[in-house]
Enzyme design. Structure first.
Site, PDB file in Angstrom:
ATOM      1  CE  LYS A   1      -1.783   1.594   4.124  1.00 42.79           C
ATOM      2  NZ  LYS A   1      -1.342   2.984   4.305  1.00 42.79           N
TER       3      LYS A   1
ATOM      4  CG  ASP B   1      -3.791   4.833   9.700  1.00 42.43           C
ATOM      5  OD1 ASP B   1      -4.934   4.510   9.361  1.00 42.43           O
ATOM      6  OD2 ASP B   1      -2.755   4.325   9.269  1.00 42.43           O
TER       7      ASP B   1
ATOM      8  CB  VAL C   1       7.923   6.104  14.466  1.00 41.07           C
ATOM      9  CG1 VAL C   1       7.609   6.783  13.130  1.00 41.07           C
ATOM     10  CG2 VAL C   1       9.224   5.322  14.373  1.00 41.07           C
TER      11      VAL C   1
HETATM   12  N1  EPU Z   1       6.637  14.351  10.848  1.00 40.71           N
HETATM   13  C1  EPU Z   1       6.602  15.690  11.144  1.00 40.71           C
HETATM   14  N2  EPU Z   1       6.449  16.569  10.100  1.00 40.71           N
HETATM   15  C2  EPU Z   1       6.335  16.153   8.802  1.00 40.71           C
HETATM   16  C3  EPU Z   1       6.364  14.758   8.524  1.00 40.71           C
HETATM   17  C4  EPU Z   1       6.523  13.885   9.588  1.00 40.71           C
HETATM   18  O1  EPU Z   1       6.696  16.091  12.296  1.00 40.71           O
HETATM   19  O2  EPU Z   1       6.202  16.999   7.905  1.00 40.71           O
HETATM   20  C5  EPU Z   1       6.787  13.378  11.969  1.00 40.71           C
HETATM   21  C6  EPU Z   1       5.525  12.554  12.189  1.00 40.71           C
HETATM   22  O3  EPU Z   1       4.578  13.239  12.971  1.00 40.71           O
HETATM   23  C7  EPU Z   1       6.075  11.305  12.847  1.00 40.71           C
HETATM   24  C8  EPU Z   1       7.444  11.138  12.170  1.00 40.71           C
HETATM   25  O4  EPU Z   1       7.775  12.405  11.609  1.00 40.71           O
HETATM   26  O5  EPU Z   1       6.253  11.544  14.217  1.00 40.71           O
HETATM   27  C9  EPU Z   1       7.506  10.081  11.101  1.00 40.71           C
HETATM   28  O6  EPU Z   1       6.455  10.253  10.190  1.00 40.71           O
HETATM   29  P1  EPU Z   1       6.579   9.875   8.656  1.00 40.71           P
HETATM   30  O7  EPU Z   1       6.437  11.119   7.862  1.00 40.71           O
HETATM   31  O8  EPU Z   1       7.770   9.017   8.421  1.00 40.71           O
HETATM   32  O9  EPU Z   1       5.284   8.993   8.471  1.00 40.71           O
HETATM   33  P2  EPU Z   1       4.350   9.094   7.247  1.00 40.71           P
HETATM   34  O10 EPU Z   1       5.197   9.319   6.049  1.00 40.71           O
HETATM   35  O11 EPU Z   1       3.224   9.997   7.539  1.00 40.71           O
HETATM   36  C10 EPU Z   1       4.497   6.618   6.455  1.00 40.71           C
HETATM   37  C11 EPU Z   1       3.510   5.523   6.245  1.00 40.71           C
HETATM   38  C12 EPU Z   1       3.025   5.014   7.586  1.00 40.71           C
HETATM   39  C13 EPU Z   1       4.229   4.521   8.361  1.00 40.71           C
HETATM   40  C14 EPU Z   1       5.268   5.641   8.496  1.00 40.71           C
HETATM   41  C15 EPU Z   1       6.540   5.220   9.182  1.00 40.71           C
HETATM   42  C16 EPU Z   1       2.515   6.139   4.146  1.00 40.71           C
HETATM   43  C17 EPU Z   1       1.305   6.635   3.424  1.00 40.71           C
HETATM   44  N3  EPU Z   1       2.400   6.023   5.461  1.00 40.71           N
HETATM   45  O12 EPU Z   1       3.787   7.642   7.172  1.00 40.71           O
HETATM   46  O13 EPU Z   1       2.156   3.925   7.344  1.00 40.71           O
HETATM   47  O14 EPU Z   1       3.815   4.114   9.639  1.00 40.71           O
HETATM   48  O15 EPU Z   1       5.608   6.142   7.197  1.00 40.71           O
HETATM   49  O16 EPU Z   1       7.157   4.184   8.494  1.00 40.71           O
HETATM   50  O17 EPU Z   1       3.514   5.829   3.529  1.00 40.71           O
HETATM   51  C18 EPU Z   1       0.259   2.571   7.596  1.00 40.71           C
HETATM   52  O18 EPU Z   1       0.555   2.038   6.528  1.00 40.71           O
HETATM   53  O19 EPU Z   1      -0.667   2.141   8.318  1.00 40.71           O
HETATM   54  C19 EPU Z   1       1.001   3.737   8.045  1.00 40.71           C
HETATM   55  C20 EPU Z   1       0.588   4.499   9.049  1.00 40.71           C
END
Ligand code: EPU
Length: 434
Positions: free
Chosen positions: A22, A117, A327
């Site tokens: 996904k 989520d 995380v």
């Molecule tokens: N963060 C910030 N500012 C930003 C971006 C992130 O503060 O601009 C913080 C977040 O709040 C968090 C940390 O950085 O504390 C890491 O977040 P990240 O951006 O890596 O997560 P994400 O990109 O929003 C993706 C996956 C998640 C997965 C995480 C970590 C997608 C669509 N989602 O989220 O997947 O848990 O990386 O590997 O790629 C899932 O599939 O159920 C899911 C939640």
């Protein structure tokens, strides 16, 4: 609201094929919109999030044609609309990923704040700051981001934290920017690297260094490409945890050892059985499970999405385990429902069992102490987020008696035909009208 009724306990046995990831396919589709030429994808998962992503792409001008055997062709001759429709934006976190194709091919982007989520505030400040540094004009008004650019330019960007989607977003933006972009402290999750491979096929020049820096040399155009979506390592791990927790024996076809090194290490430490084969991984129960201290972190560490199913597995292990989530600040929201089922889990706002993390003084309950083994009992449960939802399914399969799980549409976002698949593996599970 979609509801599942499950009668436990039953061991999960047999074979299941893991679908395409996904969190990879959605970014690949977005990246395909950086070119007017056709792109072709194989191993595209039939999940709810995929439909939402397709609809967002189509709303901006993409033509999507499904072929046989999980093939999808995408072509975006023109991007003539700047705005991601709000009705679609609230459904997942993909809309913010549309910034690169919108800015490069339309010059403007109007993107409502993302849904997704409920596992923490999930800001996009790193994404927006990256675009600012690449020369875009960025404004936020009433939870809508407005960006404009006459052509992005290369920049030196250091992410405050190795965010997965921020890295992916800025990688896409950098491919067509004028000059060279450095993305430092970048995420190097397999899904991120896979996106870089697809962009390279499209004509991008992307290097990455051992110190988590991507270096992208901007090119003037990108072309069409073909790509196999990588297997979903989160689904593979969830199924592995389910097999072991339920005293089962499951061959997960397509699961890749290279994407799951840390998860497999943790399984070995607790005594969970697995066997790596050439075309997948077999997971099985191999005697009593032992307790462990585990900490989630960025790749190559133990990933946060593995945490809920693994924590459930630890309820079946002898002694006291500790899980430290570093995380997402709110990733233990699922614990309350497991407590109802009899799990002995306490959550704390301190950093337990590992190093001090960003959430140390935040008041967020991001550490868990799990005592086992316990016999779970069936309960009525509401699903708070995708990975937690699957964990409840496993819990219900382990538990004695009947469980009713509400909000299954959340699960359908990330898992293909989850009830049919689990039924084929021996679970007593049916969809009911709530
Ligand atoms: N963060 C910030 N500012 C930003 C971006 C992130 O503060 O601009 C913080 C977040 O709040 C968090 C940390 O950085 O504390 C890491 O977040 P990240 O951006 O890596 O997560 P994400 O990109 O929003 C993706 C996956 C998640 C997965 C995480 C970590 C997608 C669509 N989602 O989220 O997947 O848990 O990386 O590997 O790629 C899932 O599939 O159920 C899911 C939640």
């Amino acid at each position: 609201m979609e509801t599942l009724a499950i009668e436990g306990p039953t061991p999960l046995r047999g074979e299941i094929e893991v679908a395409g990831a996904k969190n990879s396919v959605s970014k690949l589709l977005t990246a395909s919109m950086l070119t007017a030429e056709p792109c072709r994808f194989f191993n595209v998962p039939a999940i709810g999030d995929m439909e939402i992503t397709k609809r967002i792409c189509q709303a901006l001008g993409a033509h999507c044609t499904e072929g046989v055997a999980k093939q999808l062709d995408v072509q975006t001759p023109r991007i003539s609309v700047a705005a991601v429709p709000e009705s679609l934006a609230v459904k997942n976190r993909l809309s913010v990923m549309m910034l690169a194709p919108l800015l490069h091919r339309h010059g403007r982007a109007v993107v409502p704040a993302a849904g997704g989520d409920r596992i923490g505030p999930r800001p996009v400040d790193f994404h927006l700051e990256g675009y600012r540094r690449m020369g875009a004009r960025v404004e936020t008004l009433d939870d809508v981001y407005y960006l404009e650019s006459d052509g992005l330019k290369g920049a030196d960007i250091a992410l405050p934290y190795p965010s997965v989607t921020a890295t992916e977003n800025l990688l896409m933006a950098a491919t067509l920017a004028r000059g060279r972009t450095f993305i430092r402290n970048a995420a190097i999750e397999p899904e991120v690297v896979d996106l870089a491979l697809f962009l390279q096929k499209m004509g991008a020049i992307i290097d990455y260094q051992a110190d988590r820096t991507f270096i992208v040399e901007g090119v003037s155009t990108l072309g069409g490409a073909t790509h196999d979506v990588m297997p979903d390592r989160l689904v593979a791990a969830s199924l592995g945890a389910a097999a072991i927790a339920s005293h089962g024996d499951l061959f997960v076809r397509g699961a890749r050892q290279s994407d799951m090194l840390t998860f497999l290490n943790a399984l070995r430490r607790i005594g969970g059985g697995f066997e790596v084969q050439s075309d997948g991984i077999r997971f099985y129960r191999d005697g009593a499970l032992r307790s462990i201290a585990v900490e989630t972190t960025v790749h190559p560490g133990f990933m946060t999405d593995w945490q809920p199913p693994f924590a459930l597995l630890l309820t079946q292990a002898d002694g006291m385990s500790v899980v430290h989530e570093t995380v997402f600040e709110d990733r233990f929201v699922y614990v309350h429902e497991l407590q109802k089922m009899g799990a002995d889990i306490e959550i704390y706002d301190t950093c337990l069992g590992g190093q001090t993390c960003r959430f140390a003084a935040s008041g967020h309950r991001h550490s868990a102490v799990i005592r086992g083994p316990v016999t779970l009992k069936g309960a009525e449960i509401d699903i708070p987020d995708l990975r937690a939802g699957f964990t409840y399914l496993i819990a219900a399969i382990l538990a004695s008696g009947r469980s009713v799980i509400r909000g299954v549409e959340e699960l359908d976002r990330g898992y293909e035909q989850i009830d049919e698949s689990l039924r084929a593996l021996g679970a007593q599970i049916e969809r009911i009208d709530a």
